[in-house]
Design an enzyme around this catalytic site. Structure first.
Site, short mmCIF file in Angstrom:
data_model
loop_
_atom_site.label_atom_id
_atom_site.label_comp_id
_atom_site.label_asym_id
_atom_site.label_seq_id
_atom_site.Cartn_x
_atom_site.Cartn_y
_atom_site.Cartn_z
N TYR A 168 0.85 -1.19 0.00
CA TYR A 168 0.00 0.00 0.00
C TYR A 168 0.88 1.24 0.00
O TYR A 168 1.86 1.31 0.74
CB TYR A 168 -0.90 0.01 1.25
N GLU A 180 -3.55 7.51 -4.23
CA GLU A 180 -3.51 6.23 -3.52
C GLU A 180 -3.26 5.09 -4.49
O GLU A 180 -3.97 4.95 -5.49
CB GLU A 180 -4.83 6.00 -2.78
#
Ligand code: GDP
Ligand code: MN
Length: 398
Positions: free
Chosen positions: A119, A207
């Site tokens: 992530y 993101e």
């Protein structure tokens, strides 16, 4: 402003970031050609909506156990089949709410083999006034859950704009992801390019979930979500061109044409206020007296009669609105201009709900006189408290 995943990947590609090859399609008939162009042997068919959680999402009306909004396949026939199933269907994910979102575009990508999922996100950290990185080895899943269960697995740091991105930032990302050697070097390059893309395009959030390590040992951005700072869009016509208005609230789009700061809310009282602070106070006091605001609207300091008219039309066009509160403290904004705008709008669109007007400040007597002599059924109010009580009472009575 938000954009679709395939558009975000286009932006990342411009900055030399590693993304898969892909083709965006709008009609099922385009699926076969897209699959051929990519060549296989693995394809990923990805629903494009402005919401995450697509992989685990479900289509409305689909049988239980049916596949989600992101599907990996080795069959070209399935690419075509998935495209016809997904396009036009409504995808419900944890982020769309019950109503879901209609899928009008698909992104067909070459499939990547995944050795590890990470992530990585970046955002403007208001506390430090710097761009912050958030990195975790726990990719591909809900980062809020990771933050709750295993916060130690999330590494964050921010970049001082005075120095900009430095090699040690890249090393921090590599370390957080447990990478070494050539892969650590790749992480460094990735970090630098991401920072450059983020600042050059005035993003407010980026993101990548998941950022993957592929089977052959390279980093790749497998998903991408970007939000841009709306205040900076004037200098990015290329980004504005990516706007998909079908993903946005129609009233907010209309408001943006008139440069009105408007946000749709769920309540019943339409509000027209000048100044963000006064607008927030107005929302608070409506709630205090037991009703919910239908919108946030700041008509701004120097609004013209035309702008006020547009604002009023947007409010009245909302079928949820059961009453309207105009609350103006005229400083730069003059009360007579507001009054004339309100009257013009009411004459143009009619008024079917109670309207409370509270005017104070510059040219207040002139403004009140314009409303009085208009013959319209307006409930006058003296101050904010009085105005809020009157509109709440009017809506409850109706
Ligand atoms: P999201 O569910 O909306 O976040 O959509 P993603 O783009 O993150 O896709 C969901 C999941 O699909 C990812 O976490 C991956 O596990 C999987 N996926 C996406 N692209 C590929 C790919 O190219 N190859 C493989 N094997 N899996 C993929
Ligand atoms: Mn994702």
């Amino acid at each position: 402003m938000n954009i679709h995943e395939y558009q975000a990947k286009g932006v990342l590609r411009e900055f030399g970031l590693p993304v898969s090859r892909g083709v965006a399609i709008f009609k099922p008939e385009e699926a076969a050609a897209a699959a051929d162009a990519l060549g296989g042997p693995v394809w990923v068919v990805k629903s494009q909506i402005h919401a995450g959680g697509r992989g685990k999402g479900t289509f409305k009306g689909a049988p239980a156990g049916a596949k989600g909004g992101v599907r990996v396949t080795k069959s070209k026939d399935e690419v075509v089949q998935f495209a016809s199933e997904m396009l036009g269907a409504t995808l419900v994910t944890v982020q769309t709410g019950e109503a879901g979102k209609q899928v009008n575009r698909l992104y067909i990508e070459e499939g990547a083999s995944i050795a590890a999922e990470f992530y990585l996100s970046m955002l403007v950290d208001r506390a430090t006034g710097q761009v912050a990185f958030v990195v975790s080895t726990e990719g591909g899943m809900d980062i809020e859950q990771v933050a709750h269960d295993t916060p130690e697995k999330i590494i964050t740091f921010s970049v001082d704009p005075a120095t900009g991105i430095m090699p040690h930032h890249g090393r921090a990302v590599a370390k957080a992801l447990g990478l070494s050697g050539a892969q650590a070097k790749e992480a460094g390059e990735l970090t630098e390019k991401l920072y450059r893309a983020f600042t050059a395009k005035d993003m407010s959030m980026l993101e990548i979930n998941p950022l993957v390590l592929t089977g052959d040992g390279h980093l790749k951005c497998l998903d991408a979500k970007i939000s841009f700072d709306s205040n900076a869009l004037y200098r990015h016509p290329d980004i504005v061109a990516l706007r998909d208005e079908t993903e946005e609230d129609a009233k907010e789009i209309e408001a943006s044409k008139y440069d009105l700061a408007y946000i749709a809310l769920d309540g019943t009282i339409g509000c027209m206020v000048n100044g963000a602070g006064l607008a927030m106070a107005t929302l608070d006091i409506i709630k205090l007296y037991g009703e919910e605001p239908a919108n946030f609207l700041d008509v701004g300091g120097g609004a013209s009669e035309e702008k006020v008219t547009a604002a009023f039309k947007i409010i009245t066009a909302d079928p949820q609105v059961k009453g309207i509160l105009v609350n103006i403290f005229g400083g730069i904004m003059k009360c007579d201009v507001i009054a004339r705008g309100v009257i013009a709008a009411v004459k143009a669109v009619g008024l079917e709900v109670p309207l409370v007007v509270r005017l104070e400040g510059t040219n207040v007597e002139e403004g009140k006189e314009i409303i009085r002599s208009s013959g319209l059924n307006v409930i006058p109010a003296d101050d904010l408290d009085d105005a809020a009580q009157k509109i709440v009472a009017a809506v409850k009575g109706a």
